[in-house]
Design an enzyme around this catalytic site. Structure first.
Site, short mmCIF file in Angstrom:
data_model
loop_
_atom_site.label_atom_id
_atom_site.label_comp_id
_atom_site.label_asym_id
_atom_site.label_seq_id
_atom_site.Cartn_x
_atom_site.Cartn_y
_atom_site.Cartn_z
N SER A 132 7.07 3.42 11.31
CA SER A 132 6.81 2.07 10.81
C SER A 132 5.31 1.80 10.88
O SER A 132 4.53 2.60 11.39
CB SER A 132 7.56 1.03 11.65
OG SER A 132 7.05 1.00 12.98
N LYS A 133 4.90 0.65 10.36
CA LYS A 133 3.49 0.27 10.42
C LYS A 133 2.99 0.26 11.86
O LYS A 133 1.86 0.64 12.14
CB LYS A 133 3.30 -1.11 9.79
CG LYS A 133 3.58 -1.16 8.30
CD LYS A 133 3.37 -2.56 7.76
CE LYS A 133 3.71 -2.65 6.28
NZ LYS A 133 3.54 -4.02 5.77
N ARG A 134 3.83 -0.16 12.76
CA ARG A 134 3.45 -0.24 14.16
C ARG A 134 3.16 1.14 14.75
O ARG A 134 2.37 1.28 15.68
CB ARG A 134 4.57 -0.92 14.96
CG ARG A 134 4.24 -1.19 16.42
CD ARG A 134 5.39 -1.91 17.09
NE ARG A 134 5.71 -3.16 16.40
CZ ARG A 134 6.76 -3.91 16.69
NH1 ARG A 134 7.60 -3.54 17.65
NH2 ARG A 134 6.98 -5.04 16.03
N TYR A 137 0.82 -1.20 0.00
CA TYR A 137 0.00 0.00 0.00
C TYR A 137 0.86 1.26 0.00
O TYR A 137 2.08 1.21 0.19
CB TYR A 137 -0.95 -0.01 1.20
CG TYR A 137 -0.25 -0.09 2.55
CD1 TYR A 137 0.41 1.01 3.09
CD2 TYR A 137 -0.28 -1.26 3.31
CE1 TYR A 137 1.03 0.95 4.32
CE2 TYR A 137 0.33 -1.34 4.55
CZ TYR A 137 0.98 -0.22 5.05
OH TYR A 137 1.60 -0.28 6.27
#
Length: 513
Positions: A290-292, A59
């Site tokens: 980050s995604k986190r 994404y």
């Protein structure tokens, strides 16, 4: 052409003033055909053409959006072209549907491109996997000039070279192991660039003057054994053929730039203008986002109720400002005011709280009619049977409380009787001190007073003010108690307005309950 004039100044970074020189002419390598003043081209010898070239491997997150947005702004403010190109040469990492998702993300944000894989253009195709013959032609130029050779080594042999360098406590450089008589390249082996190690100095429109020694130059792979080019090779070919004037990309590419410069020289190409974006950092911990930490799909933010125009404004100010106190920008303002010279060199922090604030600002700037058009399916389920006129009244009353469109869910009490939640009373320092008998007494007084009141906002407010006198309670106690018993919500718009919109029947019914 005379060298570009140096414009010096200061920039506020991490709590202090830092000197900077945003545009300095590099003697040999820097793209001399264009004079740049605060990110705007002043000598139009070459049209401005920027590009966004993501890999369809997932994404689109905020870092990619910022790169695309800045490239788009540079193109738009210079009447140039913005190109979307998909760098899909790593077939093993490509995720099905990712290309379509990237395109949908840009369109949802209003970042329109002039050329791209779905609309074509003068330099089509715009997918690297469809340009393999082009890369072979450019590779042949290097072979013919003695600047490329077939790599004859197996993986095991290369690993042995690396282990030997590690044992010798030296950096591994492939050029130290060039084969004396490489085989003729037939496409079954990797094709490597024959580098010419040297020191480099170059200018970056964001990072300033940069330099490296010859030790960082190495023989990198141009075309893999599967016939697909590497990014290091393909993007230079594509940018040259597509006449890209600015390369705006992330900080992770700085270390590879000397190798790129070496390849530009081998082709006899003048490098475009480089503008390197610093990392976007997590709000806490001083690490790359980050995604986190919230680097999620940009379409998920829109799905969570963030307005596209708010996301664009917020992302634009991750590491950039116009030198004023302004924090919220329309797209028109961004095109007018954006400048690569004012992009900071240090990392920019991603703060969800600030994003919510920016989104709230955009929500409040909308008329009720325009906001109603954007709300869509964010209404609580109980609102499905309500008239449009009533829902627009709820929006008018409650939009100052909205941080996202999804916050409309908190206004379910306007459409259905809420379930009691005694935690709202027991968790309140003042209300928890009231005895149940005193609470009941105050609610009955409110019920009786409001029963005899008209239900316009002004009339309700007068009744509430009279209640303060008759009960002898403070507003923070009486009004909070009435609000909780009629909404069972942590907060609501102004109490008199809330009750007037709920209406007398609903208000009295809830106070009686």
């Amino acid at each position: 052409m005379s060298p570009n004039r140096v414009v010096a100044g200061t920039r506020w970074i991490n709590g202090g003033l830092h000197s900077f020189c945003p545009h300095h002419q590099n003697s040999e390598i820097f793209f001399t055909r264009l004079a740049v003043d605060h990110g705007t081209i002043t000598d139009m010898n070459q049209p401005v053409r920027t590009r966004f070239a993501p890999s369809p491997t997932g994404y689109l997150h905020v870092g990619g959006v910022r790169t695309a947005l800045f490239a788009w702004l540079v193109a738009r403010q210079n009447n140039g072209k913005f190109v979307l190109r998909l760098e899909d040469t790593d077939q093993a990492r490509e995720i099905e549907g990712s290309a379509e998702h990237l395109i949908a993300s840009l369109k949802a944000l209003g970042i329109s491109y002039d050329e791209g894989p779905d609309i074509g253009g003068e330099f089509a195709p715009y997918k690297q996997s469809e340009r393999l013959e082009t890369y072979k032609k450019w590779a042949q130029k290097l072979i013919d000039s003695g600047r490329a050779y077939a790599d004859p080594y197996t993986r095991e042999e290369l690993q042995a070279f690396r282990e030997q360098a590690q044992a010798d406590k030296k950096p591994f450089l492939y050029r130290n192991h060039r084969p004396e008589n490489p085989p003729v390249w037939d496409g079954s082996q990797p094709l490597r660039f024959k580098s010419d190690p040297k020191a480099y100095q170059w200018n970056d429109s964001v990072m300033g003057d940069l330099s490296t020694g010859p030790e960082v130059i190495d023989d990198f792979i141009l075309i893999k054994s599967d016939g697909f080019p590497t990014y290091n090779f393909a993007h230079i070919v594509d940018d040259a053929e597509m006449q890209i004037s600015h390369i705006i990309r992330g900080q992770e590419f700085i270390s590879s730039t000397p190798n790129y410069l070496n390849l530009y020289e081998a082709f006899g190409l003048e490098p475009p203008i480089f503008a390197t974006m610093p990392h976007i950092m997590a709000a806490q911990g001083g690490k790359k986002l980050s995604k986190r930490d919230g680097a999620k799909d940009i379409l998920d933010y829109i799905g969570d109720g963030y307005l596209p125009e708010a996301l664009v404004s917020f992302i634009a100010t991750l590491g950039w400002n116009d030198g004023t106190e302004q924090e919220v920008f329309t797209v028109t303002e961004l095109i007018e005011k954006f400048s690569l010279a004012r992009v900071q060199r240090s990392g920019a922090q991603f703060d969800v709280k600030r994003l919510e604030w920016v989104n709230g600002q955009f929500i409040r700037q909308l008329s009720t009619h325009d906001l109603y058009e954007k709300v869509g399916n964010y209404w609580p389920s109980a609102a499905s049977s309500s008239e449009d006129e009533y829902k627009q009244k709820v929006l008018t009353l409650g939009k100052d409380r909205l941080k996202t469109l999804a916050d409309l869910q908190q206004f379910g009490y306007f459409f259905a009787d809420p379930k009691p939640n005694m935690d709202l009373i027991e968790g309140n320092k003042q209300l928890s001190k009231l005895s149940p008998e005193r609470r009941a007494e105050l609610i009955k007084s409110a019920h009786d007073a409001l029963q005899n009141s008209e239900f316009t906002p002004d009339a309700v407010q007068n009744t509430l003010n009279q209640l303060l006198e008759t009960t002898g309670e403070k507003p923070g106690i009486l009004f909070s108690l009435i609000r909780i018993y009629t909404t069972w919500a942590p907060f609501s718009p102004q109490l008199n307005d809330t009750l007037a919109l709920l209406g007398k029947d609903a208000t009295l019914r809830r106070l009686s309950a």
